[in-house]
Design an enzyme around this catalytic site. Structure first.
Site, PDB file in Angstrom:
ATOM      1  N   PRO A   1      -1.311   2.625  -6.504  1.00 11.34           N
ATOM      2  CA  PRO A   1      -1.275   4.013  -6.054  1.00 11.34           C
ATOM      3  C   PRO A   1      -0.613   4.971  -7.043  1.00 11.34           C
ATOM      4  O   PRO A   1       0.351   4.614  -7.709  1.00 11.34           O
ATOM      5  CB  PRO A   1      -0.439   3.937  -4.767  1.00 11.34           C
ATOM      6  CG  PRO A   1       0.396   2.718  -4.936  1.00 11.34           C
ATOM      7  CD  PRO A   1      -0.447   1.748  -5.698  1.00 11.34           C
ATOM      8  N   ASN A   2      -1.194   6.141  -7.102  1.00 15.43           N
ATOM      9  CA  ASN A   2      -0.696   7.277  -7.903  1.00 15.43           C
ATOM     10  C   ASN A   2      -0.925   7.114  -9.408  1.00 15.43           C
ATOM     11  O   ASN A   2      -0.624   8.035 -10.171  1.00 15.43           O
ATOM     12  CB  ASN A   2       0.799   7.550  -7.617  1.00 15.43           C
ATOM     13  CG  ASN A   2       1.025   7.905  -6.161  1.00 15.43           C
ATOM     14  OD1 ASN A   2       0.354   8.798  -5.645  1.00 15.43           O
ATOM     15  ND2 ASN A   2       1.917   7.209  -5.495  1.00 15.43           N
TER      16      ASN A   2
ATOM     17  N   ARG B   1       1.607  12.927 -14.180  1.00 17.56           N
ATOM     18  CA  ARG B   1       2.697  12.456 -13.325  1.00 17.56           C
ATOM     19  C   ARG B   1       3.924  12.034 -14.135  1.00 17.56           C
ATOM     20  O   ARG B   1       3.854  11.104 -14.941  1.00 17.56           O
ATOM     21  CB  ARG B   1       2.177  11.252 -12.530  1.00 17.56           C
ATOM     22  CG  ARG B   1       3.184  10.623 -11.625  1.00 17.56           C
ATOM     23  CD  ARG B   1       2.641   9.301 -11.080  1.00 17.56           C
ATOM     24  NE  ARG B   1       3.629   8.699 -10.221  1.00 17.56           N
ATOM     25  CZ  ARG B   1       3.696   7.400  -9.980  1.00 17.56           C
ATOM     26  NH1 ARG B   1       2.826   6.567 -10.521  1.00 17.56           N
ATOM     27  NH2 ARG B   1       4.635   6.933  -9.194  1.00 17.56           N
TER      28      ARG B   1
ATOM     29  N   TYR C   1       6.247   7.875 -17.373  1.00 18.60           N
ATOM     30  CA  TYR C   1       4.970   7.169 -17.476  1.00 18.60           C
ATOM     31  C   TYR C   1       4.149   7.535 -18.716  1.00 18.60           C
ATOM     32  O   TYR C   1       3.063   6.993 -18.909  1.00 18.60           O
ATOM     33  CB  TYR C   1       4.149   7.407 -16.190  1.00 18.60           C
ATOM     34  CG  TYR C   1       4.906   6.984 -14.948  1.00 18.60           C
ATOM     35  CD1 TYR C   1       5.402   5.686 -14.827  1.00 18.60           C
ATOM     36  CD2 TYR C   1       5.165   7.882 -13.911  1.00 18.60           C
ATOM     37  CE1 TYR C   1       6.129   5.297 -13.707  1.00 18.60           C
ATOM     38  CE2 TYR C   1       5.879   7.500 -12.789  1.00 18.60           C
ATOM     39  CZ  TYR C   1       6.361   6.199 -12.690  1.00 18.60           C
ATOM     40  OH  TYR C   1       7.078   5.807 -11.589  1.00 18.60           O
TER      41      TYR C   1
ATOM     42  N   ASN D   1      -0.926  -3.486 -12.298  1.00 17.62           N
ATOM     43  CA  ASN D   1       0.200  -2.574 -12.085  1.00 17.62           C
ATOM     44  C   ASN D   1       0.145  -2.168 -10.619  1.00 17.62           C
ATOM     45  O   ASN D   1      -0.663  -1.322 -10.238  1.00 17.62           O
ATOM     46  CB  ASN D   1       0.102  -1.344 -12.985  1.00 17.62           C
ATOM     47  CG  ASN D   1       1.338  -0.449 -12.828  1.00 17.62           C
ATOM     48  OD1 ASN D   1       2.086  -0.562 -11.855  1.00 17.62           O
ATOM     49  ND2 ASN D   1       1.536   0.445 -13.785  1.00 17.62           N
TER      50      ASN D   1
ATOM     51  N   ALA E   1       4.007   1.473  -6.584  1.00 16.38           N
ATOM     52  CA  ALA E   1       5.107   1.316  -5.625  1.00 16.38           C
ATOM     53  C   ALA E   1       4.931   0.096  -4.724  1.00 16.38           C
ATOM     54  O   ALA E   1       5.916  -0.371  -4.123  1.00 16.38           O
ATOM     55  CB  ALA E   1       5.243   2.588  -4.790  1.00 16.38           C
TER      56      ALA E   1
ATOM     57  N   HIS F   1       7.229  -3.100  -4.932  1.00 15.60           N
ATOM     58  CA  HIS F   1       8.530  -3.264  -4.289  1.00 15.60           C
ATOM     59  C   HIS F   1       8.419  -3.589  -2.803  1.00 15.60           C
ATOM     60  O   HIS F   1       9.421  -3.831  -2.149  1.00 15.60           O
ATOM     61  CB  HIS F   1       9.351  -1.973  -4.491  1.00 15.60           C
ATOM     62  CG  HIS F   1       9.195  -1.387  -5.863  1.00 15.60           C
ATOM     63  ND1 HIS F   1       9.590  -2.061  -6.999  1.00 15.60           N
ATOM     64  CD2 HIS F   1       8.614  -0.228  -6.302  1.00 15.60           C
ATOM     65  CE1 HIS F   1       9.298  -1.330  -8.070  1.00 15.60           C
ATOM     66  NE2 HIS F   1       8.700  -0.210  -7.675  1.00 15.60           N
TER      67      HIS F   1
ATOM     68  N   ASP G   1       0.736 -12.327  -1.346  1.00  9.47           N
ATOM     69  CA  ASP G   1       0.040 -13.435  -0.684  1.00  9.47           C
ATOM     70  C   ASP G   1      -1.395 -13.572  -1.176  1.00  9.47           C
ATOM     71  O   ASP G   1      -1.914 -14.684  -1.308  1.00  9.47           O
ATOM     72  CB  ASP G   1       0.028 -13.237   0.841  1.00  9.47           C
ATOM     73  CG  ASP G   1       1.370 -13.561   1.489  1.00  9.47           C
ATOM     74  OD1 ASP G   1       2.260 -14.080   0.792  1.00  9.47           O
ATOM     75  OD2 ASP G   1       1.509 -13.277   2.693  1.00  9.47           O
TER      76      ASP G   1
ATOM     77  N   GLU H   1       1.981  -8.918 -14.405  1.00  7.27           N
ATOM     78  CA  GLU H   1       2.364  -7.637 -13.803  1.00  7.27           C
ATOM     79  C   GLU H   1       2.778  -6.684 -14.923  1.00  7.27           C
ATOM     80  O   GLU H   1       3.545  -7.071 -15.801  1.00  7.27           O
ATOM     81  CB  GLU H   1       3.536  -7.902 -12.853  1.00  7.27           C
ATOM     82  CG  GLU H   1       4.047  -6.691 -12.118  1.00  7.27           C
ATOM     83  CD  GLU H   1       5.241  -7.055 -11.222  1.00  7.27           C
ATOM     84  OE1 GLU H   1       5.221  -8.107 -10.554  1.00  7.27           O
ATOM     85  OE2 GLU H   1       6.200  -6.275 -11.220  1.00  7.27           O
TER      86      GLU H   1
ATOM     87  N   HIS I   1       4.211  -2.728 -15.879  1.00  6.35           N
ATOM     88  CA  HIS I   1       4.758  -1.425 -15.496  1.00  6.35           C
ATOM     89  C   HIS I   1       4.940  -0.584 -16.738  1.00  6.35           C
ATOM     90  O   HIS I   1       5.455  -1.078 -17.751  1.00  6.35           O
ATOM     91  CB  HIS I   1       6.112  -1.570 -14.791  1.00  6.35           C
ATOM     92  CG  HIS I   1       6.010  -2.361 -13.534  1.00  6.35           C
ATOM     93  ND1 HIS I   1       5.483  -1.840 -12.388  1.00  6.35           N
ATOM     94  CD2 HIS I   1       6.315  -3.645 -13.261  1.00  6.35           C
ATOM     95  CE1 HIS I   1       5.477  -2.764 -11.449  1.00  6.35           C
ATOM     96  NE2 HIS I   1       5.964  -3.882 -11.958  1.00  6.35           N
ATOM     97  N   LEU I   2       4.559   0.652 -16.654  1.00  7.68           N
ATOM     98  CA  LEU I   2       4.745   1.569 -17.777  1.00  7.68           C
ATOM     99  C   LEU I   2       6.234   1.824 -18.022  1.00  7.68           C
ATOM    100  O   LEU I   2       6.704   1.797 -19.153  1.00  7.68           O
ATOM    101  CB  LEU I   2       4.031   2.894 -17.475  1.00  7.68           C
ATOM    102  CG  LEU I   2       2.506   2.764 -17.407  1.00  7.68           C
ATOM    103  CD1 LEU I   2       1.933   3.753 -16.409  1.00  7.68           C
ATOM    104  CD2 LEU I   2       1.891   2.967 -18.771  1.00  7.68           C
ATOM    105  N   SER I   3       6.951   2.074 -16.925  1.00  5.76           N
ATOM    106  CA  SER I   3       8.383   2.363 -17.050  1.00  5.76           C
ATOM    107  C   SER I   3       9.170   1.054 -16.925  1.00  5.76           C
ATOM    108  O   SER I   3       8.627   0.040 -16.469  1.00  5.76           O
ATOM    109  CB  SER I   3       8.813   3.346 -15.950  1.00  5.76           C
ATOM    110  OG  SER I   3       8.665   2.748 -14.668  1.00  5.76           O
TER     111      SER I   3
ATOM    112  N   ARG J   1      15.862   1.979 -13.555  1.00  4.25           N
ATOM    113  CA  ARG J   1      15.661   3.204 -12.763  1.00  4.25           C
ATOM    114  C   ARG J   1      16.392   3.077 -11.419  1.00  4.25           C
ATOM    115  O   ARG J   1      17.432   2.442 -11.352  1.00  4.25           O
ATOM    116  CB  ARG J   1      14.155   3.447 -12.607  1.00  4.25           C
ATOM    117  CG  ARG J   1      13.454   3.648 -13.957  1.00  4.25           C
ATOM    118  CD  ARG J   1      11.978   3.918 -13.774  1.00  4.25           C
ATOM    119  NE  ARG J   1      11.743   5.126 -12.995  1.00  4.25           N
ATOM    120  CZ  ARG J   1      10.552   5.440 -12.449  1.00  4.25           C
ATOM    121  NH1 ARG J   1       9.510   4.633 -12.625  1.00  4.25           N
ATOM    122  NH2 ARG J   1      10.411   6.556 -11.771  1.00  4.25           N
TER     123      ARG J   1
ATOM    124  N   ARG K   1      13.607  -0.005  -7.342  1.00  2.00           N
ATOM    125  CA  ARG K   1      12.503  -0.384  -8.250  1.00  2.00           C
ATOM    126  C   ARG K   1      12.761  -1.705  -8.964  1.00  2.00           C
ATOM    127  O   ARG K   1      11.848  -2.338  -9.474  1.00  2.00           O
ATOM    128  CB  ARG K   1      12.261   0.708  -9.295  1.00  2.00           C
ATOM    129  CG  ARG K   1      11.710   1.967  -8.699  1.00  2.00           C
ATOM    130  CD  ARG K   1      11.284   2.951  -9.782  1.00  2.00           C
ATOM    131  NE  ARG K   1      11.272   4.284  -9.230  1.00  2.00           N
ATOM    132  CZ  ARG K   1      10.262   4.829  -8.567  1.00  2.00           C
ATOM    133  NH1 ARG K   1       9.152   4.152  -8.399  1.00  2.00           N
ATOM    134  NH2 ARG K   1      10.346   6.048  -8.083  1.00  2.00           N
TER     135      ARG K   1
END
Ligand code: DQA
Length: 150
Positions: free
Chosen positions: A10-11, A18, A23, A73, A76, A79, A86, A97, A99-101, A106, A110
């Site tokens: 999402p996002n 954003r 990011y 990725n 959110a 978390h 599953d 996995e 993540h950009l950040s 943070r 997170r």
């Protein structure tokens, strides 16, 4: 045919606009293009998708097999989503996995990924480069699998 799948949660469709301080400035289309170019050069099949709907992501994961490779990725959902965790475990698709950040540098919420324990590993904080490194790993991984089970 086995493929490398790149799923964005999402996002992440808002990349470029954003919170660029977290990011970066590259759009999702630019990141996907870089990923597809690498797959093309390696002669491998790759597909990139993004969704803001958790059930869609779960449905997509359920179509994968251990012969595929997933670069994920989860945004959110990283978390919170035991359902995504599953699904990965259920189909046993090898997963990295991304993540950009740097999620460990943070807000406290997170730092915990409920997805990471079912992944081969996690790349966090390297910006868009993280996807490129994950692609390189996926290509090597699939090469090793082919050698082991020709
Ligand atoms: C993110 C980190 C998550 O905490 C956040 O919710 C995102 C993006 C990243 O790529 O850094 O949406 O997954």
């Amino acid at each position: 045919m086995a493929s490398i799948w790149v799923f964005h949660g999402p996002n992440l469709n808002l990349l470029g606009l954003r919170e660029p301080e977290h990011y970066g400035s590259r759009t999702l289309a630019e990141i996907n293009q870089a990923v597809l170019t690498i797959a093309d050069q390696a002669g491998l099949n790759a597909e990139c998708r993004q969704t803001n709907h958790e059930g869609d992501l779960i449905d997509w994961i359920q179509t994968l097999t251990p012969a595929d490779f997933l670069i994920l990725n989860p945004g959110a959902w990283t978390h919170t989503s035991y359902a995504i965790r599953d699904a990965i475990r259920a189909v046993r698709v090898p997963t990295v996995e991304v993540h950009l950040s740097n999620i460990h540098a943070r807000e406290a919420f997170r730092a915990n990924s409920v997805i990471a324990p079912v992944c081969i590993g996690q790349i966090s904080g390297l910006g868009a480069e993280g996807y490129i490194l994950a692609m390189r790993y996926a290509i090597d991984y699939q090469g090793r699998q082919e050698k082991e089970s020709p």
